[in-house]
Design an enzyme around this catalytic site. Structure first.
Site, PDB file in Angstrom:
ATOM      1  CD  GLU A 283     -13.885  15.198  -5.733  1.00  0.00           C
ATOM      2  OE1 GLU A 283     -14.282  14.126  -6.234  1.00  0.00           O
ATOM      3  OE2 GLU A 283     -12.688  15.554  -5.764  1.00  0.00           O
ATOM      4  CG  HIS A 307     -14.216   8.824  -1.470  1.00  0.00           C
ATOM      5  ND1 HIS A 307     -12.943   8.445  -1.102  1.00  0.00           N
ATOM      6  CD2 HIS A 307     -14.060   9.635  -2.549  1.00  0.00           C
ATOM      7  CE1 HIS A 307     -12.063   8.997  -1.917  1.00  0.00           C
ATOM      8  NE2 HIS A 307     -12.712   9.728  -2.813  1.00  0.00           N
ATOM      9  CD  GLU A 308     -16.921  10.758  -4.595  1.00  0.00           C
ATOM     10  OE1 GLU A 308     -16.325  11.846  -4.634  1.00  0.00           O
ATOM     11  OE2 GLU A 308     -16.389   9.684  -4.978  1.00  0.00           O
ATOM     12  CG  HIS A 311     -13.544  14.557  -2.243  1.00  0.00           C
ATOM     13  ND1 HIS A 311     -12.188  14.794  -2.198  1.00  0.00           N
ATOM     14  CD2 HIS A 311     -13.695  13.383  -2.917  1.00  0.00           C
ATOM     15  CE1 HIS A 311     -11.548  13.802  -2.824  1.00  0.00           C
ATOM     16  NE2 HIS A 311     -12.439  12.932  -3.265  1.00  0.00           N
ATOM     17  CD  GLU A 330      -9.421  11.696  -4.683  1.00  0.00           C
ATOM     18  OE1 GLU A 330     -10.065  11.043  -3.831  1.00  0.00           O
ATOM     19  OE2 GLU A 330      -9.970  12.438  -5.528  1.00  0.00           O
ATOM     20  CG  ASP A 385      -7.551  11.420 -17.420  1.00  0.00           C
ATOM     21  OD1 ASP A 385      -7.803  11.890 -16.298  1.00  0.00           O
ATOM     22  OD2 ASP A 385      -8.109  11.799 -18.462  1.00  0.00           O
ATOM     23  CE1 TYR A 393      -9.551   8.042  -4.632  1.00  0.00           C
ATOM     24  CE2 TYR A 393      -7.655   7.945  -6.090  1.00  0.00           C
ATOM     25  CZ  TYR A 393      -8.962   8.321  -5.851  1.00  0.00           C
ATOM     26  OH  TYR A 393      -9.663   8.977  -6.817  1.00  0.00           O
TER      27      TYR A 393
END
Ligand code: BES
Ligand code: ZN
Length: 613
Positions: A283, A307-308, A311, A330, A385, A393
């Site tokens: 995003e 979705h992006e 953001h 998220e 990560d 999410y």
């Protein structure tokens, strides 16, 4: 005596509270000094795979006593540093680069003789910078021009900018980027589609953003407008297809503004990355970075754009203060994404997408530790990560769907809209959200949801009994047809597949039993050519099922797939599945040998680890 004890005790409590909210993934002393503006002057060197130049950091001092500045770096080569005094004179400053931590990188301590207004750091990034990928011309579709792009989230910005790399700190930024004149450089700042392609590009981002949202890309990029406000940057091979695929972007912006208030960032453009882009999307403000694997030809995967775009409210406007609070970014974004999809494409599709996400979450919960299924996750010093999952999410989304159901849309939408307005351009932690929720929703409408219930969603593992269960009529029918066929009661040819959407196909494939025979797999393949599906999600689901059920016919296409795309969500589960058998592992290692040079450093890291064990 007693009052001294009380004082001590409350001091202790305060420091604990400050600690729990502080970001453990930064070396920056951002409680003492913050960067308010960043200016980059960098040269893109494709031969050496480096960004070289300097960064100016404008500072705001919060304490008197301190003169040292601690910054985050990873594999940066720091040449020299200057500090500017209040009279405007530059002085060379002493600095020290600490030993490299495998997760955090190297703390850079700068020790000027005074509290500087500004720092100038001359440096270059390393060819193996974790936040950059460098592609040779041969590795691009056009084969004529190299490509370079950044991916900062979560803590990779420090591999190409010496910075306070924490989402708790926001700064405006400007940049002057020098490049060969056959490439166009774009950044997460207003881009001028008509800019002269002369290898000298300037950017100015006036809104304060965290370091993880600073982004850059350079390559043989062309621009195509989709509407007055939206457009696509892409390599020529995919420019027209992308503009067509994502033509609904403007309608999505309009829908989101209606639901949650003004879009605060001016233009909204998309950048289509090479297939090695390790995520579906990122995003980056004003310019979302998008994988080409969602250019499906039929708009079936455009929820990624929703979705992006979402953001731009949840994440970029209201930002998680630490990576423990990722669900604030998220979870809200997955919820808003689905509201956008419902608004633009209707309820049926939105519910199908909910149902697919919830199934994926339920599968994931079977293998995740209880602690990792908590929204306010304890990352325990791990690389963020490595702790990545569907929990922030989809569990986050389900929590917000639950609140929506309990309070009703009217009240809940008003609450969310006010939340975005009240915390605009701020970074907040989970505790701040809980207090805000309590004061502005729970206590406003007593007896609907208790604070305890809300907290159990956030601080307890797993899914509460009250979890919403999306019901899709379309999926129920698919299920009926599938079981009729599996039981031998219907022919494949009489299934109504001609009218199935990509979502129905995904549901069908994901829910076939692992006991399905090779003959049945072959029958499906012969009728519907699933092995050669050009839809990246359908192909992924089919290959995974084929590996689990021993349907060998997919292997050549699977190899092709793994070599040509690098999106982690699509490739990692396949490598993981392959690694469960000796023959699979041998195959995976051989394929990976070909694929690895084209993968992003992040994808290389994940697959290296998977196949070494
Ligand atoms: N911001 C994320 C990507 C990300 C998250 C990068 C955490 C690094 C750390 C992005 O918005 C995202 O969620 N992408 C998803 C989109 C999907 C859920 C529609 C993806 O890449 O698959
Ligand atoms: Zn996201």
């Amino acid at each position: 005596m007693l009052s001294r004890f009380v004082l001590l005790f409350s001091l202790l409590l305060c420091s604990l509270a400050a600690n729990s909210a502080s970001d453990s993934y930064t070396y920056a002393n951002y409680q003492q000094v913050t960067v308010t503006h960043l200016h980059l002057d960098l040269t893109v060197n494709f031969e050496q795979k480096t960004l070289t130049g300097f960064a100016d950091l404008q500072l705001n001092w919060l304490t008197d006593g301190e003169k040292n500045i601690h910054l985050d770096t990873r594999d940066l080569d720091i040449d020299r540093i200057y500090a500017k005094d209040s009279a405007g004179n530059w002085h060379k400053a002493a600095f020290q680069l600490a030993q490299r931590d495998p997760v955090l990188g190297s703390k850079l301590t700068i020790s000027p003789a005074f509290q500087p207004q500004k720092l100038r750091i001359h440096y270059n990034s390393a060819p193996e910078a974790s936040g950059l990928q460098w592609l040779s011309p041969e590795q691009t579709a056009g084969k004529t021009t190299p490509f370079m792009f950044s991916q900062n989230q979560a803590i990779h910005g420090r591999s190409w900018i010496p910075i306070q790399d924490t989402p708790a700190v926001r700064m405006s930024y400007s940049a002057r980027i020098h490049s060969p004149d056959n490439v166009l450089v774009v950044m997460s700042a207003p881009n001028d589609p008509a800019t002269a392609r002369d290898g000298d590009y300037q950017f100015y981002m006036p809104q304060p953003i965290p370091a993880y949202l600073i982004a850059i890309a350079a390559g043989d990029l062309q621009f195509k407008a989709m509407s007055e406000q939206t457009g696509v940057y892409a390599e020529p091979y995919i420019l027209d297809a992308s503009a067509e695929e994502f033509a609904s972007t403007q309608a999505m912006i309009d829908a989101t503004e209606q639901l949650y208030g003004e879009y605060r960032w001016g233009r909204y453009d998309l950048l289509i990355l090479p297939p090695s882009f390790p995520f579906g999307g990122m995003e980056n403000p004003v310019l979302s970075f998008i994988t080409p694997t969602v250019v499906a030809g039929d708009g079936s995967l455009v929820n990624l754009i929703a979705h992006e775009l979402a953001h731009s409210w949840s994440g970029n406007l209201v930002t998680n203060a630490t990576w423990r609070d990722l669900w604030l970014n998220e979870g809200f974004t997955s919820y808003v994404e689905n509201r956008i999809m419902e608004q633009v494409f209707g309820k049926d599709r939105a519910v199908m997408e909910q149902s697919l996400s919830v199934q994926a979450l339920q599968d994931e919960l079977k293998v995740l530790s209880a602690n990792d299924s908590i929204l306010h996750i304890d990352l325990q010093g791990r690389d963020p990560d490595d702790a990545f999952s569907g929990v922030p999410y989809t569990k986050g989304q389900l929590f917000l769907m639950y609140l929506e159901q309990q309070f009703g849309r009217d009240k809940f939408d008003r609450f969310v809209r006010q939340y975005f307005a009240d915390f605009a351009f701020k970074s907040i932690d989970t505790e701040t959200f809980v207090n805000y929720l309590d004061n502005n929703l729970l206590q406003q409408h007593p007896g609907v949801v208790s604070l305890e219930q809300a907290k159990s969603w956030i601080y307890q593992p797993g899914l509460p009994a009250s979890t919403p269960a999306p019901q899709s009529d379309a999926f129920n029918q698919v299920e009926q047809h599938a079981s009729n066929w599996l039981a031998g009661n219907t022919e494949l040819s009489s299934l109504p597949t001609a009218s199935w959407t990509v979502h129905e196909w995904l549901y069908f494939i994901n829910n076939l039993p692992l006991s399905i025979s090779t003959e049945q797999m072959a029958a499906l393949d012969n009728s519907f050519s699933l092995t050669t599906s050009s839809n990246s999600e359908i192909a992924h689901a089919w290959y995974l099922l084929a590996l689990k059920t021993g349907y060998q016919q997919v292997m050549p296409q699977l190899e092709q797939y793994l070599v040509s795309i690098g999106r982690r969500k699509l490739i990692i589960p396949l490598y993981k599945q392959l690694a469960t058998t000796p023959e699979g592992l041998t195959f995976a290692r051989a394929v990976y040998q070909k694929a690895r040079p084209g993968y992003h450093p992040l994808a290389q890291g994940s697959v290296d680890e998977l196949l070494e064990k």
